[in-house]
Write an enzyme that holds these catalytic residues in place. Structure first.
Site, PDB file in Angstrom:
ATOM      1  N   LYS A 293       4.188   7.517 -12.691  1.00  0.00           N
ATOM      2  CA  LYS A 293       4.526   8.250 -11.870  1.00  0.00           C
ATOM      3  C   LYS A 293       3.517   8.029 -10.455  1.00  0.00           C
ATOM      4  CE  LYS A 293       6.164  11.557 -15.077  1.00  0.00           C
ATOM      5  NZ  LYS A 293       6.264  12.600 -15.706  1.00  0.00           N
TER       6      LYS A 293
ATOM      7  N   ARG B  29      26.602  11.189 -11.112  1.00  0.00           N
ATOM      8  CA  ARG B  29      26.041  10.086 -10.444  1.00  0.00           C
ATOM      9  C   ARG B  29      27.117   8.720 -10.852  1.00  0.00           C
ATOM     10  NH1 ARG B  29      22.471   6.677 -14.455  1.00  0.00           N
ATOM     11  NH2 ARG B  29      22.754   9.044 -16.278  1.00  0.00           N
TER      12      ARG B  29
ATOM     13  N   ARG C 255       4.277   8.445  -6.465  1.00  0.00           N
ATOM     14  CA  ARG C 255       3.042   9.021  -5.382  1.00  0.00           C
ATOM     15  C   ARG C 255       3.061   8.713  -4.412  1.00  0.00           C
ATOM     16  NH1 ARG C 255      -1.075  13.122  -8.006  1.00  0.00           N
ATOM     17  NH2 ARG C 255       0.048  14.534  -9.526  1.00  0.00           N
TER      18      ARG C 255
ATOM     19  N   GLY D 163      19.054  13.539 -11.708  1.00  0.00           N
ATOM     20  CA  GLY D 163      18.999  13.930 -12.995  1.00  0.00           C
ATOM     21  C   GLY D 163      19.336  15.251 -12.883  1.00  0.00           C
ATOM     22  N   GLY D 164      20.023  16.153 -12.739  1.00  0.00           N
ATOM     23  CA  GLY D 164      20.310  17.417 -13.117  1.00  0.00           C
ATOM     24  C   GLY D 164      20.971  18.340 -14.894  1.00  0.00           C
ATOM     25  N   THR D 165      21.170  17.062 -15.156  1.00  0.00           N
ATOM     26  CA  THR D 165      22.034  17.301 -16.433  1.00  0.00           C
ATOM     27  C   THR D 165      21.380  16.676 -17.815  1.00  0.00           C
ATOM     28  OG1 THR D 165      23.031  15.268 -17.308  1.00  0.00           O
ATOM     29  CG2 THR D 165      24.273  16.133 -15.269  1.00  0.00           C
ATOM     30  N   GLY D 166      20.121  16.182 -17.002  1.00  0.00           N
ATOM     31  CA  GLY D 166      18.699  16.301 -18.239  1.00  0.00           C
ATOM     32  C   GLY D 166      18.136  17.309 -18.589  1.00  0.00           C
TER      33      GLY D 166
ATOM     34  N   LYS E 236      27.935  15.166 -19.991  1.00  0.00           N
ATOM     35  CA  LYS E 236      26.917  15.310 -18.929  1.00  0.00           C
ATOM     36  C   LYS E 236      28.610  16.169 -18.203  1.00  0.00           C
ATOM     37  CE  LYS E 236      24.803  11.746 -18.218  1.00  0.00           C
ATOM     38  NZ  LYS E 236      22.576  12.764 -18.234  1.00  0.00           N
TER      39      LYS E 236
ATOM     40  N   GLY F 286      15.736  19.054 -15.977  1.00  0.00           N
ATOM     41  CA  GLY F 286      17.441  19.049 -14.602  1.00  0.00           C
ATOM     42  C   GLY F 286      18.258  20.374 -14.644  1.00  0.00           C
TER      43      GLY F 286
END
Ligand code: NDP
Ligand code: GFR
Length: 311
Positions: free
Chosen positions: A137, A34, A141, A9-12, A43, A15
């Site tokens: 979430k 991706r 967990r 999710g690094g381009t968010g 992106k 992120g």
């Protein structure tokens, strides 16, 4: 100690800041590219810029187990910053596939799932429909803990861009110079963090033994403020008093009724934060840590300075 860090999710929105902070703090930084990226020019441009800054791109897809296992095997730490907004598709639950891959790979020293907001464990009584964020979430967990994967959960409180920019007003991310609607008397304490500081604190935690299998709350002391205090900081900057009106809880709940589902999700988050004060109405226990105490070397951005960019 320098680590190998994979960011999913690094381009968010958060992120991309995690990628930047990981590089800045000297880690060997990997970013998932991706395979189903399509013609998303922004992106691709961002991924290429990460590469120019020294990051390594790893092609894979969250829906392709093999590619995830191969990507995870190359690193020590995985941080996921997948989107939280597509509630209907339960995007957050895509992380269950990532948990499976981490479990199979077996080499991961720390996994940070996509949280970065209210502590979902404290939101068991949250209102519909916004509770979906926290329920999903918590499912992630449970999967992490059932798999025995070492974790750190980051509760980042309010991203300044979403909450300070609009003076804590839903639907606004730019500050008004005329009038502002306060939640109740506007005096409930909330906590605001510049997203760049969220990323810096998050990366600090990944090789800190104090934070393994712990929750980390980000509570920079100068940014524990009520909506009214945020408004007053802005008024001081523009040297002008805003017209203020107060929206009671009842009026808010009534107003919320005829809104679209997606809008109601965000609105219920505002309700818990600004009517119930859910971010600051508890002491941090021994089973958790507070980032600004752990990492005093991070010179975090104060809300009063954050607001100056909007002048
Ligand atoms: P974004 O909406 O910016 O999305 C982040 C990434 O999610 C995208 O860049 C993309 O990854 C990935 N993604 C989206 N759809 C898919 C998909 N179908 N399959 C795989 N990956 C997908 O996320 P945010 O940064 O806004 O949110 C991240 C976290 O932060 C969430 O948990 C959210 O709840 C929380 N948050 C907290 C806020 C606060 O005020 N505390 C405010 C906003 C968010 P890629 O880069 O690989 O394309
Ligand atoms: C503070 O903790 C969280 C905040 C959280 O745990 C999960 C999500 C959030 C953000 C959401 C990001 O998508 O709170 C509300 C929402 C952002 C948002 C801002 C949604 C609707 C709005 O009208 C809005 O106005 C600024």
């Amino acid at each position: 100690m320098k680590l190998k860090v994979l960011i999913i999710g690094g381009t968010g929105y958060i992120g991309k800041r995690l990628v930047k902070a990981s590089l800045e703090q000297g880690h060997e930084t990997y970013v998932l590219q991706r395979s189903d990226i399509g013609v998303d020019i922004e992106k691709v441009q961002m991924l290429l810029s990460f590469k120019k800054q020294g990051a390594r791109l790893v092609v894979g897809s969250i829906n392709d187990h093999r590619s995830l296992v191969e990507a995870v095997k190359q690193v020590d730490v995985v941080i996921c910053a997948i989107s939280g907004v597509h509630f209907r598709s339960h995007q957050i639950l895509l992380q269950l596939k990532l948990v499976d891959a981490i479990k199979e790979a077996g080499n991961i020293k720390r996994f940070l799932p996509s949280e970065f907001g209210m502590d979902p464990e404290r939101m068991g009584d949250a209102m519909e429909p916004g509770r979906v964020t926290f329920d999903d979430k918590m499912v992630v967990r449970k999967a992490i803990e059932d798999a025995g994967i070492p974790f750190t959960y980051v509760s980042a409180n309010c991203f300044a861009g979403y909450f300070v920019g609009g003076l804590c007003q839903p639907g606004h991310i730019l500050p008004t110079r005329d009038s502002v609607v306060l939640f109740g008397d506007g005096n409930q304490k909330a906590i605001f963090v510049d997203e760049d500081d969220v990323a810096a604190y998050t990366i600090k935690t990944i090789n800190d033994p104090h934070t393994i299998n712990k929750r980390i709350y980000l509570r920079p002391p100068a940014n524990i403020l009520s909506q009214r205090e945020v408004v007053e900081l802005w008024e001081k900057l523009i040297d002008k008093q805003l017209h203020k009106s107060c929206l009671s809880e009842q009026e808010f709940l009534l107003m919320m009724k005829d809104k679209e589902y997606a809008e109601q999700v965000g609105l219920t988050h505002f309700y818990h934060i600004f009517y119930e004060g859910c971010l600051a109405n508890f002491e941090i226990g021994d089973d958790a840590e507070e980032a600004s105490l752990l990492y005093p070397d991070i010179k975090y951005t104060k809300v009063e300075d954050y607001l100056k960019q909007y002048l």
